[in-house]
Every structure is written in structure tokens, then in C-alpha cells.
Write a protein that holds these residues in place. Structure first.
Motif, PDB file in Angstrom:
ATOM      1  N   ALA A  61     -19.439  27.046 -17.633  1.00 44.10           N
ATOM      2  CA  ALA A  61     -20.418  26.046 -18.305  1.00 44.10           C
ATOM      3  C   ALA A  61     -20.953  26.988 -19.215  1.00 44.10           C
ATOM      4  O   ALA A  61     -21.610  27.847 -18.608  1.00 44.10           O
ATOM      5  CB  ALA A  61     -21.408  25.661 -17.245  1.00 44.10           C
ATOM      6  N   TYR A  88     -16.735  27.416 -13.745  1.00 50.24           N
ATOM      7  CA  TYR A  88     -16.283  26.298 -14.433  1.00 50.24           C
ATOM      8  C   TYR A  88     -16.418  26.478 -15.949  1.00 50.24           C
ATOM      9  O   TYR A  88     -15.791  25.980 -16.853  1.00 50.24           O
ATOM     10  CB  TYR A  88     -17.496  24.844 -14.144  1.00 50.24           C
ATOM     11  N   ILE A  99     -14.036  15.439 -13.109  1.00 52.28           N
ATOM     12  CA  ILE A  99     -13.086  15.505 -12.119  1.00 52.28           C
ATOM     13  C   ILE A  99     -12.671  14.314 -11.745  1.00 52.28           C
ATOM     14  O   ILE A  99     -13.572  13.327 -11.218  1.00 52.28           O
ATOM     15  CB  ILE A  99     -13.643  16.443 -11.003  1.00 52.28           C
ATOM     16  N   VAL A 143     -11.830  31.019 -15.400  1.00 52.86           N
ATOM     17  CA  VAL A 143     -12.315  29.655 -15.594  1.00 52.86           C
ATOM     18  C   VAL A 143     -11.769  28.392 -15.514  1.00 52.86           C
ATOM     19  O   VAL A 143     -10.450  28.456 -15.928  1.00 52.86           O
ATOM     20  CB  VAL A 143     -13.015  29.909 -16.886  1.00 52.86           C
ATOM     21  N   ALA A 144     -12.229  27.461 -15.003  1.00 54.40           N
ATOM     22  CA  ALA A 144     -11.508  26.224 -14.714  1.00 54.40           C
ATOM     23  C   ALA A 144     -10.908  25.679 -15.947  1.00 54.40           C
ATOM     24  O   ALA A 144     -11.531  25.973 -17.314  1.00 54.40           O
ATOM     25  CB  ALA A 144     -12.576  25.243 -14.338  1.00 54.40           C
ATOM     26  N   PHE A 202     -18.560  18.318 -17.337  1.00 54.79           N
ATOM     27  CA  PHE A 202     -17.182  18.409 -16.546  1.00 54.79           C
ATOM     28  C   PHE A 202     -16.898  17.050 -15.644  1.00 54.79           C
ATOM     29  O   PHE A 202     -17.847  16.865 -15.212  1.00 54.79           O
ATOM     30  CB  PHE A 202     -17.273  19.886 -15.609  1.00 54.79           C
ATOM     31  N   TRP A 235     -24.389  20.267 -16.358  1.00 55.10           N
ATOM     32  CA  TRP A 235     -25.073  21.494 -16.341  1.00 55.10           C
ATOM     33  C   TRP A 235     -26.471  21.025 -16.920  1.00 55.10           C
ATOM     34  O   TRP A 235     -26.699  20.481 -18.043  1.00 55.10           O
ATOM     35  CB  TRP A 235     -24.517  22.740 -16.941  1.00 55.10           C
ATOM     36  N   GLN A 292     -13.895  18.438 -20.290  1.00 53.95           N
ATOM     37  CA  GLN A 292     -15.158  19.415 -20.308  1.00 53.95           C
ATOM     38  C   GLN A 292     -15.493  19.291 -21.849  1.00 53.95           C
ATOM     39  O   GLN A 292     -14.843  19.548 -22.667  1.00 53.95           O
ATOM     40  CB  GLN A 292     -14.823  20.748 -19.839  1.00 53.95           C
ATOM     41  N   ALA A 319     -10.108  21.408  -9.840  1.00 53.07           N
ATOM     42  CA  ALA A 319     -11.604  21.907  -9.933  1.00 53.07           C
ATOM     43  C   ALA A 319     -12.160  22.760  -9.112  1.00 53.07           C
ATOM     44  O   ALA A 319     -11.766  22.577  -7.798  1.00 53.07           O
ATOM     45  CB  ALA A 319     -12.440  20.671 -10.212  1.00 53.07           C
ATOM     46  N   LEU A 324      -9.653  18.793 -12.839  1.00 53.15           N
ATOM     47  CA  LEU A 324     -10.597  18.651 -14.013  1.00 53.15           C
ATOM     48  C   LEU A 324      -9.901  18.156 -15.036  1.00 53.15           C
ATOM     49  O   LEU A 324      -8.771  18.459 -15.586  1.00 53.15           O
ATOM     50  CB  LEU A 324     -11.021  20.216 -14.413  1.00 53.15           C
TER      51      LEU A 324
END
Lengths: 241, 283
Positions: free
Chosen positions: A156, A154, A165, A44-45, A163, A78, A174, A51, A171
């Protein structure tokens, strides 16, 4: 086929701009090339890292690649218009206000609504999300991520989940959209998107770079695993010899 | 036989047609909300005396198959929250939530309640009060989820008598004592229950025969919890290590409160203990 696909977004845009009612939506977009253009790693980011790349179509059929936005600040929200928290932040005018504020702070900002909702047929998700944004008269691209690959890349978890960037593709934030879950505080609310973009624009470090997000779970496409309470385990029956 | 059946059907029809009762103050009133949960408000004392600390109790019941959330919802959801308007001079404390259930989702755990949860909100009366009545207004806000989520909100009023001389007696009904028993206890009431921050980890230890031993943290600005590890020794000794990320730059203070719950066993009625440590910024 290619000509047909290109003409649809153009037609949809013209209809939206002319204020025509019930424009025919483009067919559910397919991921260009059929394969996701995500970075190789499956983790995951993380804040401070590059990103994850994406290449997704919006509600008008236009393809958006993260790499297209190099040099701009990118805000990903999201989104699921069926989630009451999302509905609240959009219906209240908060998202429109954020977009206005962002343009005043920094001209090179892109705001994208990421739709990984998959608890309904893809056409329905596209149609209802597009209608919703159109009804609010907002020109925000809604990127369709029906298989949830970008959402998972990501990490989410909620709608909304933000998020951000930076111009280098890193990134930098978040988490929650703001600290005002009921959208009642007005200008008293701590708006994390506006704060982060202000900090980036001033060349400052982003702090805090994480605030626990709140909202409905992202309704990802998945097989059979649903929320269930942690029930006490029943003792196994004795094994007969 | 036919007649009695008709009477029964009529009774059912009438019962179904009665609109839900709105709770506006009277103790024990139920409210069926559109938010897929109902809220009932009461107190734990007969009346309020000078300087007395008592509890406003908000009992929130999700509809069958729905759930509402603990103060830390976990990977998704939203906390159940309260806004209390108290008369001048009354001090309202932090709500105390009962032990939540853990809901496993493919994205990670969420914490909440699929059955009635009674949240205790401590209130301390001023030292000087009149013989009168006082009214508290409580707004309860929640997110209820099943396959979809809905927002719920209810405003309730609770009027209580005050006595200028005597502290009010504690109610002792079965429901109240059951609710009290589901509240987390102080960690120092657990045998050898201790907690500390060591490096970048929260360490919790104690002695109990209940298994498993787990921890759920309260995420707040500047604090993030990572997956904990548990080591178990002889005679019920346990040691929980929870790696933390503390970001003092995210707060304007030199301290961050790190808190959460130690859960023993799996059952919602099994014991739980409050963990609370103050982390100081490095010099």
C-alpha cells in the motif's frame, strides 16, 4: 484482562449505536498474540496471487482475520483521515455511496478501512480515525496496522489505495479508488471498486486489474528516511597525499 | 537610530498585514493560496494572431520545503492538473511540464517540484479572428506535501488581445527563456536519440556525455513500467531498457501510448527528452 478487553468493544458498539457522544475509546489495540499472522513470503502482494493474511483489531477492539471472510469479496482501503484526498472521498459521501452500491450488487462484500498511519502516537491515530468514521455515521471497521506490516505486505503506497480480494482469497485488483480525484464527476466517474465487484459478481475477469493509485503517501512507521529531492552530488574534496 | 528602527518595524508590520493579492487575470499577479503553493498565469505572446499557436503558462511555486507533483507523481502523491476554458474555436493542447526532480522515499521515487515549475499549455487560435480581446480561464489543481499533504486549487483568468491580420510577437524576457529551457526536448534532437518497443520492453538509445541516464514513465491505463537498466558504450552511447507490462484489455483500443522522459544528469536544469511510442495490440 481478557474479559475487560471483550467488554470494551461491546460497550463502544452500544454507545455508537445509541448515538451517545464521545464514547470512551478502547485502548490502543495490540496485535493479537503479539506477532503478525502474515504469510511467510516477504514480497509484496501480486495480482492473481493469494492475498497476504492479516489479523488486526478495529476501532472497537474486534479482531478481524482475512480468513474469516472466505467466500466473501473483501475491499481494503488504505485510510488516513488526515489526508485531504481520503477526507474528500469520505466527506463527500462517496465511501458511504460505494458501500450502498456494493450491497446492491453483491451481498457478501466486506469493506475495511486499513489504517497504517504512524506519524502520530497510536492512541491518537486510533482516536481520531474512530471519531471521524463515527461522525460520518458509517459502520466501517477501521483496522489498526500501526507497525505497517500489513500495509507493506500489500504494498500500500497511498491513502486511499484500494485492494480487492475475491471469494477465494485471491488479490484481483489494486490501485486507485476512482478516476475522480476531486469527487466532482458524480455518476460520470469511473468507480473502480464498484466496477471490480460488478465484474466479480458477474463471473467476469477483472480488467483493468491495476490503475495507478493517487493520494497522500501512507505515513508508515519508519526510522529517519524522509522525502528528499535528488540533489546534484557535490564533487569530493581532493584527497591529500 | 531609534527613529529609523521604529520606522523599519512599522514598515515590516504594515507589510505583513497586507493581505495576499488574488490573481484574477492580470499578468504577473501573485496569489498566496492556502494550498501551500502559489500560481501565476501568463502567455508567451504579445497578442494572438489568426491560426497562431501560443502558450498559456502556469507557473506554480510551492511554499518553502513543500513540493508539488509532476504529471506522474510516482509511488504516491497526485498529478498537478489543469482545466482550461477557452473561447470558441481555440484548441487547447496537452500541458508540457518541465523536468521534474526525483524525490526518494523509502517506498520508492516520487516526481515533482520543490521550486517554481512553469507548465506550458499550447493553444491554437482559429484561422479567422476579430480585433478584440479573449479570456481564458484556467483552474490549476495540485497536491502539495511536506510531512503532511494539502490540496490546492486556484482559478485564474488571462485576457489577451487578438489581431485579425498579424501574428503576435513572442515575449523574450529572461524568465520566459529560462522556463522554456527547462522544458524537455524532442528525443530526435538528441544525437542518435531513438526509441522503440521490442518484445515487452521499451528501448531508448542515444549519445550524450551526461550521466547518469535515467527514465521516468507516465503511467496510464494499461501501461506499467518496471525498473530500467542502462548500458553505456563508447563515446557516450547509452541504451536504456525498460521492461513494460501492456494490458490492452484494460483499454478499449488496439493501441496504447507509452511515454515518459529520459533524464540526463542529476540537476533539474540538465537536459531531458520526451519519449513517445505507440504500442499496438498483438494480432
Amino acid at each position: 484482562m481478557r474479559t475487560h478487553l471483550l467488554s470494551i468493544p461491546l460497550a463502544a458498539t452500544i454507545l455508537v449505536l445509541s448515538g451517545a457522544t464521545s464514547p470512551k475509546l478502547p485502548p490502543a489495540p495490540q496485535r493479537p498474540g503479539g506477532t503478525p499472522n502474515l504469510s511467510e513470503k516477504k514480497t509484496v502482494a501480486e495480482i492473481g496471487e493469494e492475498a497476504p493474511a492479516f489479523e488486526l483489531r478495529d476501532q472497537h477492539g474486534k479482531i478481524h482475520k482475512l480468513t474469516d471472510f472466505k467466500g466473501k469479496i473483501v475491499v481494503l482501503e488504505w485510510f488516513n483521515e488526515a489526508c485531504p484526498f481520503c477526507k474528500q472521498v469520505w466527506d463527500s459521501g462517496l465511501i458511504g455511496q460505494i458501500n450502498t452500491d456494493l450491497r446492491e450488487i453483491e451481498t457478501e462484500v466486506v469493506y475495511l478501512a486499513m489504517n497504517s498511519t504512524a506519524n502520530r502516537p497510536e492512541e491518537k491515530v486510533l482516536e481520531s480515525g474512530a471519531e471521524y468514521i463515527k461522525d460520518l455515521e458509517l459502520e466501517i471497521p477501521m483496522l489498526m496496522d500501526y507497525d505497517g506490516e500489513v500495509g507493506h505486505a500489500y504494498g500500500a503506497k497511498t491513502t486511499p489505495h484500494i485492494f480487492i480480494i475475491d471469494t477465494e482469497g485471491i488479490l484481483v485488483y489494486q490501485g486507485a479508488i476512482c478516476d475522480d480525484k476531486r469527487v466532482r464527476k458524480g455518476s460520470e466517474a469511473d468507480n473502480h471498486i464498484v466496477r471490480v465487484v460488478t465484474q466479480l459478481s458477474a463471473g467476469e475477469d477483472v480488467s483493468p486489474d491495476y490503475v495507478q493509485p493517487w493520494g497522500c503517501s501512507v505515513k508508515y512507521a519508519r526510522g529517519g528516511k524522509k522525502d528528499r529531492p535528488d540533489r546534484p552530488r557535490r564533487p569530493r574534496p581532493p584527497v591529500r597525499p | 537610530m531609534h527613529k529609523s528602527l521604529n520606522t523599519l518595524i512599522l514598515a515590516l508590520v504594515f507589510t505583513a498585514a497586507i493581505p495576499p493579492v488574488s490573481a484574477n487575470g492580470n499578468r504577473g499577479d501573485a496569489y498566496v493560496s492556502e494550498g501551500r503553493a502559489s500560481v501565476e498565469v501568463r502567455s508567451d505572446v504579445g497578442w494572438i494572431g489568426p491560426g497562431q499557436t501560443f502558450n498559456l503558462i502556469v507557473a506554480i511555486s510551492p511554499d518553502p520545503e513543500w513540493h508539488v507533483y509532476w504529471k506522474n507523481p510516482g509511488v504516491s502523491g497526485a498529478p498537478t492538473e489543469f482545466e482550461v476554458s477557452a473561447p470558441v474555436g481555440y484548441k487547447v493542447g496537452e500541458p508540457v511540464f518541465p523536468r521534474p526532480s526525483i524525490f526518494h522515499t523509502s517506498d520508492g521515487p516520487t516526481y515533482g517540484y520543490s521550486e517554481l515549475a512553469a507548465v506550458f499549455i499550447p493553444v491554437t487560435a482559429p484561422q479567422v479572428i476579430e480585433d478584440e480581446t479573449v479570456t481564458f480561464e484556467i483552474i490549476t489543481m495540485w497536491l502539495a506535501c511536506k510531512k503532511v499533504c494539502v490540496l490546492g486549487e486556484q482559478e485564474s483568468k488571462l485576457t489577451l488581445s487578438t489581431n485579425s491580420q498579424l501574428e503576435g510577437p513572442q515575449h523574450k524576457d529572461m524568465r520566459l527563456s529560462r522556463w522554456k529551457n527547462s522544458l524537455p526536448a524532442r528525443l530526435d534532437t538528441l544525437k542518435e536519440g531513438k526509441c522503440r518497443i521490442e518484445g515487452s520492453s521499451l528501448i531508448i538509445s542515444g549519445i550524450s556525455g551526461d550521466r547518469p541516464v535515467s527514465f521516468i514513465g507516465v503511467e496510464r491505463l494499461g501501461v506499467r513500467f518496471k525498473n530500467h537498466s542502462t548500458s553505456v558504450g563508447d563515446e557516450g552511447k547509452f541504451n536504456l531498457t525498460i521492461p513494460l507490462t501492456l494490458d490492452f484489455s484494460a483499454t478499449d483500443t488496439d493501441t496504447i501510448v507509452v511515454d515518459g522522459l529520459v533524464l540526463l544528469g542529476r540537476n533539474p536544469n540538465d537536459p531531458s527528452y520526451v519519449v513517445r511510442v505507440i504500442a499496438n495490440a498483438p494480432n
